[in-house]
Motif scaffolding. Structure first.
Motif, PDB file in Angstrom:
ATOM      1  N   UNK A  22     -24.386 -13.750  33.071  1.00 12.43           N
ATOM      2  CA  UNK A  22     -24.566 -14.519  34.293  1.00 12.43           C
ATOM      3  C   UNK A  22     -24.532 -16.020  34.023  1.00 12.43           C
ATOM      4  N   UNK A  23     -25.077 -16.426  32.889  1.00  7.42           N
ATOM      5  CA  UNK A  23     -25.041 -17.850  32.532  1.00  7.42           C
ATOM      6  C   UNK A  23     -23.604 -18.326  32.354  1.00  7.42           C
ATOM      7  N   UNK A  24     -22.771 -17.501  31.748  1.00  2.03           N
ATOM      8  CA  UNK A  24     -21.362 -17.870  31.593  1.00  2.03           C
ATOM      9  C   UNK A  24     -20.660 -17.917  32.948  1.00  2.03           C
ATOM     10  N   UNK A  25     -20.996 -16.983  33.814  1.00  3.06           N
ATOM     11  CA  UNK A  25     -20.395 -16.992  35.155  1.00  3.06           C
ATOM     12  C   UNK A  25     -20.802 -18.238  35.935  1.00  3.06           C
ATOM     13  N   UNK A  26     -22.032 -18.698  35.715  1.00  9.39           N
ATOM     14  CA  UNK A  26     -22.550 -19.842  36.472  1.00  9.39           C
ATOM     15  C   UNK A  26     -22.027 -21.181  35.972  1.00  9.39           C
ATOM     16  N   UNK A  27     -21.425 -21.213  34.803  1.00 12.39           N
ATOM     17  CA  UNK A  27     -20.938 -22.470  34.220  1.00 12.39           C
ATOM     18  C   UNK A  27     -19.578 -22.815  34.809  1.00 12.39           C
ATOM     19  N   UNK A  28     -19.559 -23.706  35.768  1.00 12.30           N
ATOM     20  CA  UNK A  28     -18.324 -24.058  36.470  1.00 12.30           C
ATOM     21  C   UNK A  28     -17.424 -24.982  35.659  1.00 12.30           C
ATOM     22  N   UNK A  29     -17.891 -25.442  34.495  1.00  8.29           N
ATOM     23  CA  UNK A  29     -17.083 -26.345  33.675  1.00  8.29           C
ATOM     24  C   UNK A  29     -16.164 -25.612  32.728  1.00  8.29           C
ATOM     25  N   UNK A  30     -16.294 -24.272  32.649  1.00 12.68           N
ATOM     26  CA  UNK A  30     -15.477 -23.502  31.721  1.00 12.68           C
ATOM     27  C   UNK A  30     -14.862 -22.307  32.440  1.00 12.68           C
ATOM     28  N   UNK A  31     -13.686 -21.927  31.965  1.00 14.39           N
ATOM     29  CA  UNK A  31     -13.025 -20.724  32.473  1.00 14.39           C
ATOM     30  C   UNK A  31     -13.596 -19.495  31.784  1.00 14.39           C
ATOM     31  N   UNK A  32     -13.691 -18.406  32.544  1.00 12.85           N
ATOM     32  CA  UNK A  32     -14.248 -17.167  32.004  1.00 12.85           C
ATOM     33  C   UNK A  32     -13.387 -15.984  32.436  1.00 12.85           C
ATOM     34  N   UNK A  33     -13.000 -15.165  31.468  1.00 17.08           N
ATOM     35  CA  UNK A  33     -12.302 -13.905  31.724  1.00 17.08           C
ATOM     36  C   UNK A  33     -13.224 -12.766  31.327  1.00 17.08           C
ATOM     37  N   UNK A  34     -13.528 -11.883  32.271  1.00 15.04           N
ATOM     38  CA  UNK A  34     -14.347 -10.709  31.998  1.00 15.04           C
ATOM     39  C   UNK A  34     -13.406  -9.505  32.034  1.00 15.04           C
ATOM     40  N   UNK A  35     -13.118  -8.951  30.856  1.00 20.48           N
ATOM     41  CA  UNK A  35     -12.080  -7.946  30.703  1.00 20.48           C
ATOM     42  C   UNK A  35     -12.666  -6.662  30.133  1.00 20.48           C
ATOM     43  N   UNK A  36     -12.424  -5.561  30.799  1.00 20.34           N
ATOM     44  CA  UNK A  36     -12.954  -4.255  30.416  1.00 20.34           C
ATOM     45  C   UNK A  36     -11.927  -3.562  29.527  1.00 20.34           C
ATOM     46  N   UNK A  37     -12.290  -3.314  28.262  1.00 18.26           N
ATOM     47  CA  UNK A  37     -11.324  -2.794  27.290  1.00 18.26           C
ATOM     48  C   UNK A  37     -11.417  -1.282  27.099  1.00 18.26           C
ATOM     49  N   UNK A  38     -12.140  -0.594  27.961  1.00 12.52           N
ATOM     50  CA  UNK A  38     -12.244   0.866  27.868  1.00 12.52           C
ATOM     51  C   UNK A  38     -10.983   1.516  28.436  1.00 12.52           C
ATOM     52  N   UNK A  39     -10.981   2.825  28.536  1.00 14.77           N
ATOM     53  CA  UNK A  39      -9.841   3.537  29.114  1.00 14.77           C
ATOM     54  C   UNK A  39      -9.818   3.337  30.627  1.00 14.77           C
ATOM     55  N   UNK A  40      -8.664   3.636  31.211  1.00 16.82           N
ATOM     56  CA  UNK A  40      -8.535   3.522  32.666  1.00 16.82           C
ATOM     57  C   UNK A  40      -9.518   4.439  33.386  1.00 16.82           C
TER      58      UNK A  40
END
Length: 550
Positions: A287-305
């Motif tokens: 959540x802290x990373x999501x709240x930081x508007x000064x940086x780009x964030x990619x949240x990527x799920x690497x499990x199976x479909x």
């Protein structure tokens, strides 16, 4: 320089004027630590065949509004767009990005032609950063390989060999080497332990060509698998070229790990996390990373479909780990962005994926262990980001459209992907690309009204907006699209009846589906193995080796 600071010294132009950046300035920016996104707004085949910048992501103007929100998630990211020559296409793309809310958008002066003329490296091919990384891995670590003749002999003799195909399940189904298990690369360290009968079992990793064979084999070596592990030299291309058959339309997925297999894979993942200093974060950290508007964030799920569809974090995207390493530019456009890889509690797939992304040059890669009992999850695939704007186009029902087509009072244009159009389209429909809506379309109307259809209703609405702006005329959208036409019992036309208003260069054709496959294979392998020399000449490429004894 802080990541939030602009990399460009001058102020972006107004929304109706495309400010430019020159090749030398962009080259300097690409070697700094700040965030920057560089996107190629030409159609995909032009990106692949005509050459592009290695640190750019394909974002065709045709689908820009649909893909940009996930590809460039932070609206204040410095963005550079380019086309062939820095002309009208890139200017249009810059205006559309600004309309979407991106605040720092530039056009590369002279486009890729200007970049080349300035003496800088231009790359052909698809997902080149990842492909070049595969060659770097082989040269750096000495990844061992086995030629197809030797593998064929071992398989025919019934030797203790396990053959694993590191591509995704869809690719495997189209064609595979007989006897192979489908085991996408990030799944290899997770599932391999239950497939080997002993430490003496030879493990061979294959793919279509080279990259995933190399990355998959080296992944197992890096995790400390005691078996001898090798890559199939030049993959299924070399296998087929040697005269050996491929199996089509076949599924043979590697089984889910047993409890004992999971224990072994978790031990390997712990060692990998220590070697590459891979940090894990909890929900508060995310959540802290999501709240930081000064940086780009990619949240990527690497499990199976299947795992992703059963339940995933809101706002995350599915990026199967092996495919993410194979095609980083499909999900990530922002250089030096933060990345969070979501996995289950074992963390094996996120660990191996993170280890490769770190070596690829992303310095802030975190892993997150999804816990359904704790985390809020949502089922099925994440929704497509809403496109900007709306259209007042009128709907037209399939049977009304047919009557008007028969009377030649309306012209129909199909903006679906060209493979979809080839597979089946409404009779009389002309294939068209949104990036090329111009006076040619108005000429083709010859006084008739215009109707459009597209596989994606958002794309249909965007195309209708563009056409109305170009012609000032009413635009009709086929209600329910081609599927509604079929549901009404109306026939479709196939490729033989295709009408190409625009060239179908929205896709790139794999060597496996070229008319002369053997020649295409030779050309592809020569290109891929040549990447190692090209990146050695390119100061913007800075892969990070981690030796096993470090």
């Amino acid at each position: 320089m802080n990541a939030k600071d602009t990399l460009f010294p001058s102020t972006p132009g107004a929304a109706d004027h495309a400010s430019s950046i020159q090749a030398a300035e962009l080259a300097d920016a690409l070697q700094q630590a700040g965030e920057i996104a560089v996107v190629d707004v030409r159609e995909l085949a032009r990106h692949v065949d005509d050459g592009h910048l290695i640190h750019s992501a394909p974002l065709p103007l045709s689908v820009l509004e649909i893909r940009a929100p996930s590809l460039i998630p932070r609206k204040t990211t410095p963005v550079v767009v380019y086309d062939a020559d820095g002309g009208a296409l890139s200017a249009r793309a810059a205006r559309r990005l600004r309309a979407l809310g991106y605040t720092d958008v530039r056009v590369l002066g002279g486009g890729v032609d200007g970049w080349r003329a300035d003496g800088r490296e231009v790359y052909t091919g698809l997902h080149v950063l990842s492909k070049a990384f595969g060659e770097f891995v082989e040269h750096t670590y000495g990844t061992p390989h086995i030629p197809p003749d030797e593998l064929k002999t071992l398989l025919d003799d019934g030797s203790d060999v396990v053959l694993l195909d590191g591509r995704n399940l869809e690719e495997f189904y189209k064609f595979s080497i007989p006897g192979a298990h489908a085991c996408p690369n990030a799944e290899l360290p997770y599932r391999v332990h239950d497939l080997v009968s002993s430490d003496r079992t030879l493990v061979v990793v294959s793919c279509a060509g080279r990259t995933r064979s190399i990355i998959g084999a080296q992944a197992l070596i890096n995790t400390g698998l005691p078996n001898r592990v090798v890559a199939l030299e030049n993959g299924a291309m070399a296998w087929f070229k040697a005269g050996y058959p491929l199996r089509n339309q076949h599924s043979n997925p590697a089984p889910a790990p047993s409890d004992a297999g999971r224990d072994k894979s978790r031990q390997a993942a712990r060692a990998l996390r220590e070697r590459f200093a891979i940090p894990s974060i909890d929900s508060a950290g995310l959540q802290a990373l999501r709240d930081d508007s000064t940086r780009s964030l990619y949240v990527l799920d690497v499990r199976t479909a299947a795992e992703f569809e059963a339940g995933h974090l809101p706002g995350s995207l599915w990026a199967e780990g092996g495919q993410l390493v194979q095609a980083t530019d499909k999900w990530i456009a922002t250089r030096h962005a933060r990345i969070v890889l979501v996995d289950n509690g074992d963390g094996v797939r996120s660990a191996i994926t993170a280890s490769w992304l770190i070596q690829l040059g992303w310095n802030e890669v975190h892993t997150y262990a999804l816990q359904p009992a704790r985390d809020t999850v949502q089922p099925s695939a994440a929704p497509t980001p809403a496109a900007a704007g709306t259209t007042a186009a009128s709907d037209i029902l399939p049977r009304d459209l047919r009557a008007r087509l028969d009377a030649d009072t309306i012209a129909l244009f199909d903006f679906s992907p060209s493979p979809t159009y080839r597979a089946g389209h409404i009779p009389g429909a002309r294939f068209a690309l949104r990036s090329r809506i111009d006076a040619r379309l108005e000429e083709a109307l010859a006084g008739r009204d215009i109707a459009i259809v597209a596989a994606d209703p958002v794309l249909a609405a965007l195309a209708a907006e563009d056409i109305r702006a170009q012609t000032g005329r009413e635009v009709f959208i086929v209600k329910g699209g081609t599927q509604a036409w079929q549901d009404a019992g109306l026939p479709l036309s196939g490729e033989a009846e295709a009408n190409w208003h625009d060239a179908p260069d929205d896709v790139w054709l794999s060597p496996y589906f070229r008319e002369d496959r053997i020649r295409a294979f030779d050309t592809y392998i020569e290109w891929e193995t040549g990447l190692i020399d090209q990146i050695r000449r390119d100061p913007s490429v800075s892969f990070q080796p981690f030796h096993l004894d470090a």
